[in-house]
Design an enzyme around this catalytic site. Structure first.
Site, PDB file in Angstrom:
ATOM      1  N   CYS A 254      -3.035   0.588   9.697  1.00 58.17           N
ATOM      2  CA  CYS A 254      -4.041  -0.377   9.198  1.00 58.17           C
ATOM      3  C   CYS A 254      -5.081  -0.736  10.241  1.00 58.17           C
ATOM      4  O   CYS A 254      -6.188  -1.126   9.918  1.00 58.17           O
ATOM      5  CB  CYS A 254      -3.380  -1.688   8.781  1.00 58.17           C
ATOM      6  SG  CYS A 254      -1.805  -1.527   8.014  1.00 58.17           S
TER       7      CYS A 254
ATOM      8  N   HIS B  79       0.849  -1.188   0.000  1.00 56.21           N
ATOM      9  CA  HIS B  79       0.000   0.000   0.000  1.00 56.21           C
ATOM     10  C   HIS B  79       0.888   1.244   0.000  1.00 56.21           C
ATOM     11  O   HIS B  79       2.049   1.183   0.411  1.00 56.21           O
ATOM     12  CB  HIS B  79      -0.862   0.038   1.268  1.00 56.21           C
ATOM     13  CG  HIS B  79      -1.980  -0.947   1.303  1.00 56.21           C
ATOM     14  ND1 HIS B  79      -2.170  -1.824   2.342  1.00 56.21           N
ATOM     15  CD2 HIS B  79      -2.997  -1.188   0.425  1.00 56.21           C
ATOM     16  CE1 HIS B  79      -3.247  -2.567   2.120  1.00 56.21           C
ATOM     17  NE2 HIS B  79      -3.768  -2.204   0.955  1.00 56.21           N
TER      18      HIS B  79
HETATM   19  C1  CIR Z   1      -3.660  -7.514   3.666  1.00 53.05           C
HETATM   20  O1  CIR Z   1      -2.814  -8.056   2.939  1.00 53.05           O
HETATM   21  O2  CIR Z   1      -4.648  -6.941   3.208  1.00 53.05           O
HETATM   22  C2  CIR Z   1      -3.474  -7.569   5.165  1.00 53.05           C
HETATM   23  N1  CIR Z   1      -2.833  -8.785   5.522  1.00 53.05           N
HETATM   24  C3  CIR Z   1      -2.670  -6.373   5.640  1.00 53.05           C
HETATM   25  C4  CIR Z   1      -3.399  -5.085   5.447  1.00 53.05           C
HETATM   26  C5  CIR Z   1      -2.572  -3.907   5.778  1.00 53.05           C
HETATM   27  N2  CIR Z   1      -3.365  -2.735   5.692  1.00 53.05           N
HETATM   28  C6  CIR Z   1      -2.890  -1.522   5.472  1.00 53.05           C
HETATM   29  O3  CIR Z   1      -1.718  -1.356   5.189  1.00 53.05           O
HETATM   30  N3  CIR Z   1      -3.742  -0.524   5.484  1.00 53.05           N
END
Ligand code: CIR
Length: 260
Positions: free
Chosen positions: A255, A168
């Site tokens: 996140c 991201h």
């Molecule tokens: C994913 O791959 O979607 C989750 N394991 C981690 C999400 C991380 N989210 C973020 O950076 N906003």
């Protein structure tokens, strides 16, 4: 008037967190009990920053559902329910408790991204009234177009950022207010960020590029001494929170909450 967050929304991780998506299986699976304790510490840290912490219960149907950030963009004027690009995360935004909570805060200013658009707000960095939106495997051009259309109606400015290597946008770049930007890897020399006061995150502490500013305090992941010192040097109060279990599945501090 300077920015002030009043609320955050978090979701307690479920036992399913062990099956969260990861780009690095060699780090092993999160240990559930440890993840829970770390989440409690995260909530305590947020509460110390003067926000009300609104807590949603665990949902075991969605291993990554504690990563609330990716389910909506919350601003001072409106919120936009996202449409995650990852298949196993797509329906996190359909959860009724989440929708109810967002509509209790936003009412008629709650919007939604529709197919074929995909957006994960881990790709969206808010800098005042400007929103930088990463183009990634999770956030496509149509998702960007819809976000832009909605945000511009509220007087916001939207800028697209190409992302080639990171999951991201905010995996590698995070705004701390006061023109200060934590920045790492592929973003360091991007001219879009040229006018910020850049705090360049060294490769060995790259994970700590993801810190969050909450009302003058910066929450920093535990175990990254150079970034802790750099952030303190900027004059912010620092709270450390260990996120080792979330790191195993590519999750960081931002996140784990919606902040508004
Ligand atoms: C994913 O791959 O979607 C989750 N394991 C981690 C999400 C991380 N989210 C973020 O950076 N906003």
């Amino acid at each position: 008037m300077s920015k002030h967050f009043k609320n955050v929304i978090v979701r307690i991780p479920g036992t399913g967190i062990c099956d969260g998506i990861t780009s690095n299986p060699s780090l092993g699976q999160p240990i559930y009990e440890k993840a829970l304790v770390q989440h409690e510490h995260y909530v305590e840290a947020l509460a110390k920053c003067g926000v009300k912490v609104n807590v949603l219960p665990p949902n075991n149907n969605f291993p990554d559902s504690c990563f609330m950030e990716d389910t909506a963009l919350c601003t001072d004027k409106c919120a936009i329910i996202s449409r995650p690009g990852a298949d196993t995360r797509r329906d996190e935004t359909q959860l009724e408790d989440f929708r109810k909570m967002l509509s209790s805060f936003y009412g008629t200013t709650l919007h939604e991204i529709t197919a074929p658009g995909t957006v994960e707000p881990g790709d969206i960095m808010m800098v005042g009234d400007t929103f930088f939106i990463g183009k990634t495997a999770r956030t496509n051009d149509e998702g960007f177009r819809q976000m832009k259309e909605i945000l511009e109606k509220y007087g916001k400015t939207v800028i697209q950022v190409p992302v080639h290597e990171m999951l991201h946008l905010k995996t590698g770049v995070n705004y701390l207010e006061d023109n200060n930007l934590l920045i790492s890897g592929e973003f360091i020399n991007n001219p879009l960020f040229a006018t910020f006061n850049k705090i360049v995150v060294p490769e060995e502490e790259a994970y700590a590029a993801n810190c969050i500013w909450v009302n003058g305090t910066v929450i920093v992941p535990a175990g990254y001494p150079k970034i802790k010192e750099a952030v303190e040097h900027l004059g912010y109060k620092v709270i450390l929170v260990d996120t080792s279990e979330y790191r195993k599945i590519d999750g960081g501090l931002s996140c784990l909450s919606l902040r508004f």
